[in-house]
Structures are given as C-alpha cells and as structure tokens.
Design an enzyme around this catalytic site. Sequence first.
Site, mmCIF file in Angstrom:
data_model
loop_
_atom_site.group_PDB
_atom_site.id
_atom_site.type_symbol
_atom_site.label_atom_id
_atom_site.label_comp_id
_atom_site.label_asym_id
_atom_site.label_seq_id
_atom_site.Cartn_x
_atom_site.Cartn_y
_atom_site.Cartn_z
ATOM 1 C CD GLU A 196 -3.241 -1.105 1.873
ATOM 2 O OE1 GLU A 196 -3.302 -0.279 2.793
ATOM 3 O OE2 GLU A 196 -4.173 -1.887 1.586
ATOM 4 C CD GLU A 318 -3.594 -6.161 2.634
ATOM 5 O OE1 GLU A 318 -4.526 -5.490 3.123
ATOM 6 O OE2 GLU A 318 -2.391 -5.906 2.800
#
Length: 517
Positions: A196, A318
């Site tokens: 991220e 994810e």
Amino acid sequence: MIKKMFSAGTLAIMLGVSAQAAGPKVTVNLNPAEKPEVISKEIYGQFAEHLGTCIYGGLWVGKDSPIANTDGYRNDVLEALRELKVPVLRWPGGCFADEYHWLDGIGPKENRPRMVNNNWGGTVEDNSFGTHEFFNLCELLGAEPYLSGNVGSGSVEELAKWVEYITAEDGPMAQLRKENGREKPWHLKYLGVGNESWGCGGNFTPEYYANVYRRYQTYCRNFNGNKLFKIASGASDYDYNWTEVMMKNAKRFMNGLSLHYYTVVGWSGSKTSATQFSDEDYYWTLGKCLEIGDVVRRHCDIMDRYDKEKKVALLVDEWGTWWDEEPGTIKGHLYQQNTMRDAMVAALSLNTFHKFTDRVKMTNIAQIANVLQSMVLTKGDKMVLTPTYYVFKMYVLHQDANLIPLTLNTPVRKVRQGREVPTISATASEKNGVVTISLTNIDLTEPCEIEIPLDRLGLTGKPAVTGEILTSAKIGDYNDFGDPDKVGVKVFDKAKIEKNVLRLTMPAKSIVSLAIK
Ligand code: AHR
C-alpha cells in the site's frame, strides 16, 4: 425487491421465473475449452500480519506454552490449515511490513529488540516471531512464502540483505543465517516491494513509487538458482490511475502487480457489526463483494493495453470482509466474527477470481487467524473453524485444476446502491478426471432447482456424484467457543445424475460443492 432474469453468458436461455414455493429453475451449461486455463492454486493464498492475535496466539504460542504446539506453532491451527492445502502465505504485513526491520527478528530471542506496532493499536512487539519462524512455518504447511518487503521506512540495502540472508549459500548474510541455526538457504519466490505504497507504505504518488520500485527491485538478487517473482505494490479498489502509471513506468521490472479490495461499508465511521445485520444489509454485502469482478476487469483492461502477452500477473493480495471489531476486543486488533454471510462472500469472490485465471495468478484473503475474515479464531487453548474456513475446504479441488467455463440463467436481485446480485453463482473445474462444480444460492428463503447437462464433459462410463453443503438456520449464524459446531459442512447426497443430466435442489442460503467422476 425486483426480480428479473439475468444472462451470465451468451448461451443463457431466458426462462420465465417467478417467486414460487419451489423456487426458480436454473440451468448451468458447462463449456469445456480445448486449451483450458488453469486455476492457479495461489488464488487460495493466505495472509498473516503482525496484527492483533494473528501471529501471537493465533499461529504462534512459543515452545514453552502450555498450549499444544510443535516448535512453538499451535498444533490445532497447523492441523486445520493443512486441510486447506495453503499454497502461499504472505507475511509480515500489510501496513506492518513497511515498519518492520528484519534484523530485529533474528538471533537469540532474548536479544531481539522490542518495537511499537504503530499501525495496529500500539501493541509492543517483541520480535519473537521473525524470519526463521516464518520460513519454518511455511515448510510445516507446505506453503510458498510471500515476503512483503519494507520500502516505506527501510533502506534498499536492508531489503537486499534480507533476500541474501534467506537465499544465499555463501557470503556474510548466509554466514549470519548459519550462525542462527539454519544451514541451508530457504526457497523464496514471491517478493513484495512495499505494501500500500499509496498509503501506510509511504504515501507515495504512483510516479514517485514507480521509480522507487525500480530502484529497490534492482538490488534484490537471484542467489544460487533461486528465482524471485517481484511484485510491485498496487492499487486500492477503484484507483485505476495507479495501475496505469505502474504499467507505463515499471512494467518491465515486475512479475506481478497487486490490488487490494475489501468488502467494507466505508473507510470512515462504523464498518457495522459482523453478526448483527438485516436481510437488506446481507444482500448489499454480496453486491459490494461481487463488484470486485468489475474492479478486477478494469485493472486487467489497463494491464492488457501495456502487456498483451500477460507477462505481468495481477495479485489480489488482500481481500475479504471488514466489519467493526467485536465488542470488548482491543481497538486496532481487527478481531471480527465470521458468519454464513462471510462464507457467501468467500464463495462468490473465489468464483469471481476463477473468471480471471489468465491474469489473476494469486489472491490472499485477509487474514489467516483472528484478524478480519479469518480461517480460524482462537482464544487461549481453544480454536474454532469459521464458515469461511469451510468454503476454502470445499474448494480445495479447484486448486490447479482446469477451468471449465460456464453460462447460467439466474434471477437477479437489485440491492442498495444500484448493484445487482445473481441468485445462483457457479464455478467448475476438472483435475485428474474429477469435475468439481461449486454453486451458491444466496436467496434467504427460496430453494432453487438446478440442472446441469454433462454431455459436453466427455465423461466415460457411468458418472457418479458426491457432494458437500454449507448452510445454517440463520445467515447470521457463526461458530464461537461456546458453540463451535453451529455452522459446518455436511454430506450432500441430493444431487442425482439421470440421462447425463445432473439435477439438484439447492436449499436457500447454501453453498454446495459437487465432485463428479
Ligand atoms: O489487512 C489489514 C490491513 O489492510 C493491512 O495491513 C493493510 O495493507 C490494509 O490496509
């Protein structure tokens, strides 16, 4: 709620269906391809972060624990996970990865420095679970390790030396590893360069991250025949520009690009209860979950423009449901219950990933234990298997199987925010002469009659069918420590084959997996 017919493929037949007691009738047409796509087993990947009790308490209790363990890993959890044939395990984060300094997690435990886990509740981390503990766990599970490297707060040298420590046979890092008790290098294939990076991993712009990625990956070397599969940190949800920039600026330096998508009500405010929800909330959840198909499609379309040969994989590393933490649990530890609604999300998501087998080569549900949509929940020496666990178990036969494309006619339901959810979803595959068909009926009250002609499968002899079903009295049912077996898989013997047509009635809110041979 309005019902209309929905065609999931060009061959679907539009049947007049109304809400009768017997429920709708749906035909599933199987269309095996001459050169089938393989459902990469890594689509069934898992994710373990230093977050709450995922690692400490969930997977690892330490050798001196009174809880039954093998070299510090809980026996009950090991046994349960082995049933899932976990193909790949991502670690150590998540957001934790970009604050993790691997040198703190090697050597004698008493010398390992402590740190504050800033992302997840400020818990003090003692680094007793580090590189050796992770790689040994992967060996025990037979899972491929997927390392998430620190780019946000770590140096190029630190990441380069981590790879060397793990995979080199000789040299200073290999020497250090040997001194810490591991003579032979480990195998490391999947290397994530940051997590991220648009957010907790450094708040980079895509242009800046693309350059940083190119630099970091340069120094992650292939030692002694080990071959890294390098993964760039990818977009969240609907951030198509991130994928565009990464493909334009860094494509030739990566083997994979990631994507994160959660089934979540929203990022600010309450994420709503995992167990207390209305029927309308349930149907909305499934609509949000299925939107992952549109999101993946759009990211794939961008990738196709830059990479027609599909050399770069898309990894949804994810995904899963994200609800409010259970009342009474620690804030920031993301401990949530897991109901039949979560099981539906798991099944529909996996069915969706199967549709993108040409580009989506791995996914990692978040997370393996005690965090978000987990496989197992633990409390002291107790463990329960979640409804999501059972879906993964029922789908094991799809791992590395040949995809059988299908079309079906099904009613659809309109849900909040203009989304549409098909009542019946299905996926099918073949491996070693066994055809596996998995079906979901999301309707809360109506059963559904299904027929599946088998003539295109080219089965020889008289085919036989066996089945399993996951359902429960209420969609909000879950397993807890006082009632661990409320939701579980049962034998399903109601599917019959007559004249080469498979017929069954799917109960309301059920997931069925059938094996035909
Ligand atoms: O899975 C929980 C968190 O969700 C991860 O740490 C992060 O990558 C994502 O935002």
